[in-house]
Design a protein around this motif. Structure first.
Motif, PDB file in Angstrom:
ATOM      1  N   VAL A   1       0.858  -1.178   0.000  1.00 33.65           N
ATOM      2  CA  VAL A   1       0.000   0.000   0.000  1.00 33.65           C
ATOM      3  C   VAL A   1       0.895   1.229   0.000  1.00 33.65           C
ATOM      4  O   VAL A   1       1.735   1.397   0.892  1.00 33.65           O
ATOM      5  CB  VAL A   1      -0.929   0.028   1.239  1.00 33.65           C
ATOM      6  CG1 VAL A   1      -1.841   1.252   1.190  1.00 33.65           C
ATOM      7  CG2 VAL A   1      -1.747  -1.251   1.330  1.00 33.65           C
ATOM      8  N   LEU A   2       0.725   2.077  -1.008  1.00 33.16           N
ATOM      9  CA  LEU A   2       1.485   3.320  -1.097  1.00 33.16           C
ATOM     10  C   LEU A   2       0.633   4.450  -0.532  1.00 33.16           C
ATOM     11  O   LEU A   2      -0.435   4.759  -1.057  1.00 33.16           O
ATOM     12  CB  LEU A   2       1.849   3.610  -2.553  1.00 33.16           C
ATOM     13  CG  LEU A   2       2.720   2.557  -3.241  1.00 33.16           C
ATOM     14  CD1 LEU A   2       2.834   2.850  -4.731  1.00 33.16           C
ATOM     15  CD2 LEU A   2       4.109   2.513  -2.605  1.00 33.16           C
ATOM     16  N   GLY A   3       1.105   5.058   0.541  1.00 32.78           N
ATOM     17  CA  GLY A   3       0.367   6.127   1.210  1.00 32.78           C
ATOM     18  C   GLY A   3      -0.162   5.656   2.537  1.00 32.78           C
ATOM     19  O   GLY A   3      -1.012   4.765   2.598  1.00 32.78           O
TER      20      GLY A   3
ATOM     21  N   VAL B   1      -6.826   6.607   4.255  1.00 35.23           N
ATOM     22  CA  VAL B   1      -7.280   5.651   3.248  1.00 35.23           C
ATOM     23  C   VAL B   1      -6.279   4.508   3.109  1.00 35.23           C
ATOM     24  O   VAL B   1      -6.665   3.333   3.022  1.00 35.23           O
ATOM     25  CB  VAL B   1      -7.522   6.347   1.894  1.00 35.23           C
ATOM     26  CG1 VAL B   1      -7.763   5.327   0.795  1.00 35.23           C
ATOM     27  CG2 VAL B   1      -8.713   7.288   1.994  1.00 35.23           C
ATOM     28  N   GLY B   2      -4.994   4.820   3.105  1.00 25.57           N
ATOM     29  CA  GLY B   2      -3.991   3.767   3.048  1.00 25.57           C
ATOM     30  C   GLY B   2      -4.074   2.830   4.242  1.00 25.57           C
ATOM     31  O   GLY B   2      -3.963   1.605   4.100  1.00 25.57           O
TER      32      GLY B   2
ATOM     33  N   ASP C   1      -2.305   2.138  -4.715  1.00 31.91           N
ATOM     34  CA  ASP C   1      -1.825   3.504  -4.525  1.00 31.91           C
ATOM     35  C   ASP C   1      -2.944   4.314  -3.887  1.00 31.91           C
ATOM     36  O   ASP C   1      -3.970   4.588  -4.508  1.00 31.91           O
ATOM     37  CB  ASP C   1      -1.390   4.149  -5.834  1.00 31.91           C
ATOM     38  CG  ASP C   1      -0.662   5.467  -5.568  1.00 31.91           C
ATOM     39  OD1 ASP C   1      -1.347   6.436  -5.172  1.00 31.91           O
ATOM     40  OD2 ASP C   1       0.571   5.518  -5.706  1.00 31.91           O
ATOM     41  N   ALA C   2      -2.731   4.654  -2.633  1.00 33.74           N
ATOM     42  CA  ALA C   2      -3.716   5.432  -1.879  1.00 33.74           C
ATOM     43  C   ALA C   2      -3.232   6.848  -1.632  1.00 33.74           C
ATOM     44  O   ALA C   2      -3.775   7.554  -0.786  1.00 33.74           O
ATOM     45  CB  ALA C   2      -4.011   4.741  -0.534  1.00 33.74           C
TER      46      ALA C   2
ATOM     47  N   PHE D   1      -5.685   1.858  -8.220  1.00 33.56           N
ATOM     48  CA  PHE D   1      -5.630   3.286  -7.899  1.00 33.56           C
ATOM     49  C   PHE D   1      -6.833   3.622  -7.024  1.00 33.56           C
ATOM     50  O   PHE D   1      -7.969   3.669  -7.493  1.00 33.56           O
ATOM     51  CB  PHE D   1      -5.663   4.127  -9.175  1.00 33.56           C
ATOM     52  CG  PHE D   1      -4.360   4.162  -9.928  1.00 33.56           C
ATOM     53  CD1 PHE D   1      -3.165   3.878  -9.292  1.00 33.56           C
ATOM     54  CD2 PHE D   1      -4.325   4.491 -11.269  1.00 33.56           C
ATOM     55  CE1 PHE D   1      -1.956   3.916  -9.970  1.00 33.56           C
ATOM     56  CE2 PHE D   1      -3.124   4.532 -11.965  1.00 33.56           C
ATOM     57  CZ  PHE D   1      -1.935   4.242 -11.309  1.00 33.56           C
ATOM     58  N   VAL D   2      -6.549   3.846  -5.744  1.00 33.50           N
ATOM     59  CA  VAL D   2      -7.600   4.230  -4.804  1.00 33.50           C
ATOM     60  C   VAL D   2      -7.726   5.747  -4.779  1.00 33.50           C
ATOM     61  O   VAL D   2      -8.823   6.294  -4.790  1.00 33.50           O
ATOM     62  CB  VAL D   2      -7.307   3.688  -3.393  1.00 33.50           C
ATOM     63  CG1 VAL D   2      -8.533   3.844  -2.495  1.00 33.50           C
ATOM     64  CG2 VAL D   2      -6.876   2.228  -3.439  1.00 33.50           C
TER      65      VAL D   2
END
Length: 343
Positions: A166-168, A172-173, A232-233, A255-256
């Motif tokens: 999880v990026l971020g 949300v991440g 990607d958050a 892509f979130v």
């Protein structure tokens, strides 16, 4: 009735609005008790939110108390405390007919394209309310964030053989990571802000600071391989483009977050690795029911994320500061009462 109105980029004002009328058929009058502040609100304040329509009353993460109900309303009753699904779908377009109301062609969103909850009272369609059944206001206000993460994970369906990145490490991440670790073999969380990484690590997640050779850094934390599922958050353009390089062969990229403009990627590697790309938008009623069940049984708990509190009168000054340095706060909540339940 007081409301915080965003009249344009960088212009948040506290204004007096007329009192709400009595609820009509299918409507509910509620007192707003908690409002979560998130990246959508920061981007709206900065003028970089994709869908915002000014002027707008912000606030789409809501915990409310029912004051009165209109004719034929049986879903809720006065005194009920509820989470509010802020996405209002048309029910008739092709997406709605296929059960994809979260990406309705004519969707309206409270706090974005319709007035939201940064006000003392509001009228809502009864169908948007999800009774808390004993959950605290602090739990209910976080359901929307958890629902975003839950829906994103359902899109990618990670299993026991998957390593998830999880990026971020914003809310949300964190929501994605919490939902993903219910089914995935390993969940990694990466962010450039050490404070956020520290918070995530303290919450029991395998979190690390990104920097330098990002691919090598990810491999280092993923036993030498690239993850099979990447979310990607961040909503950050550069991060979204780099995310394509981090997905292992045959993997999935979700892509979130979203950004303005064009996102580009190198097609040869994308094609050769047969990567599946998903967008994830909002959440569905099914997601919300599952999130509420998980919150009730204790397998999802986000209340520790709240590390900044504001009030309706102070948010006009707080939001500009929060928007200028969002990495310093995990989750901000505006508290509109009742006083006896304030932490």
């Amino acid at each position: 009735m007081l409301a915080a109105v965003l009249t344009g980029p960088g212009r948040l004002e506290l204004v007096e609005r007329p009192e709400e009328p009595d609820p009509g058929p299918g409507e509910v009058l509620v007192a707003v008790r908690r409002v979560g502040i998130c990246g959508t609100d920061y981007h709206a304040y900065d003028g970089t939110q994709n869908f915002i329509e000014y002027p707008c009353v912000l606030g789409h993460e809501l915990a409310v108390e029912v004051l009165a109900v209109g004719r034929d309303v049986t879903r809720v009753a006065p005194g009920d405390r509820c989470a509010v699904m802020p996405y209002l779908s048309c029910g008739a377009c092709v997406a709605c007919r296929r059960g994809r109301s979260n990406c309705c062609e004519r969707i309206e969103v409270l706090g974005v394209t319709r007035p939201g909850g940064l006000r003392e009272r509001m009228l809502l369609p009864a169908a948007q309310l999800f009774p808390g059944d004993g959950l605290a206001l602090e739990q209910l206000v976080l359901v929307e964030t958890l629902g975003i993460g839950w829906h994103a994970v359902r899109r990618a369906a990670p299993g026991p053989d998957d390593t998830v990145l999880v990026l971020g490490a914003g809310p949300v991440g964190l929501a994605v990571a919490q939902a993903a670790r219910r089914t995935a073999a390993r969940v990694l969380l990466a962010d450039p802000v050490p404070r956020r990484v520290g918070f995530a690590a303290g919450a029991g997640l395998h979190a690390f600071v990104v920097g330098g050779d990002l691919v090598a850094r990810v491999r280092e934390h993923a036993a030498g391989e690239l993850p099979s599922v990447v979310f990607d958050a961040s909503g950050n353009h550069a991060s979204m483009e780099r995310a394509f390089e981090l997905v292992g062969p045959g993997g999935r990229l979700v892509f979130v977050g979203h950004t303005r403009g064009v996102v580009t990627f190198a097609n040869p590697r994308f094609h050769a690795s047969e990567v599946t790309l998903h967008a994830s938008r909002n959440a569905t009623a099914q997601d919300w029911e599952q999130v509420l069940a998980a919150v009730r049984d204790g397998s999802l708990d986000a209340t520790a994320w709240v590390n900044h509190r504001s009030t309706l009168t102070s948010v006009v000054d707080d939001l500009p500061r929060l928007a200028s340095s969002p990495g310093h706060v995990v989750k901000a909540v505006v508290d509109l009462g009742p006083e006896e339940e304030r932490p």
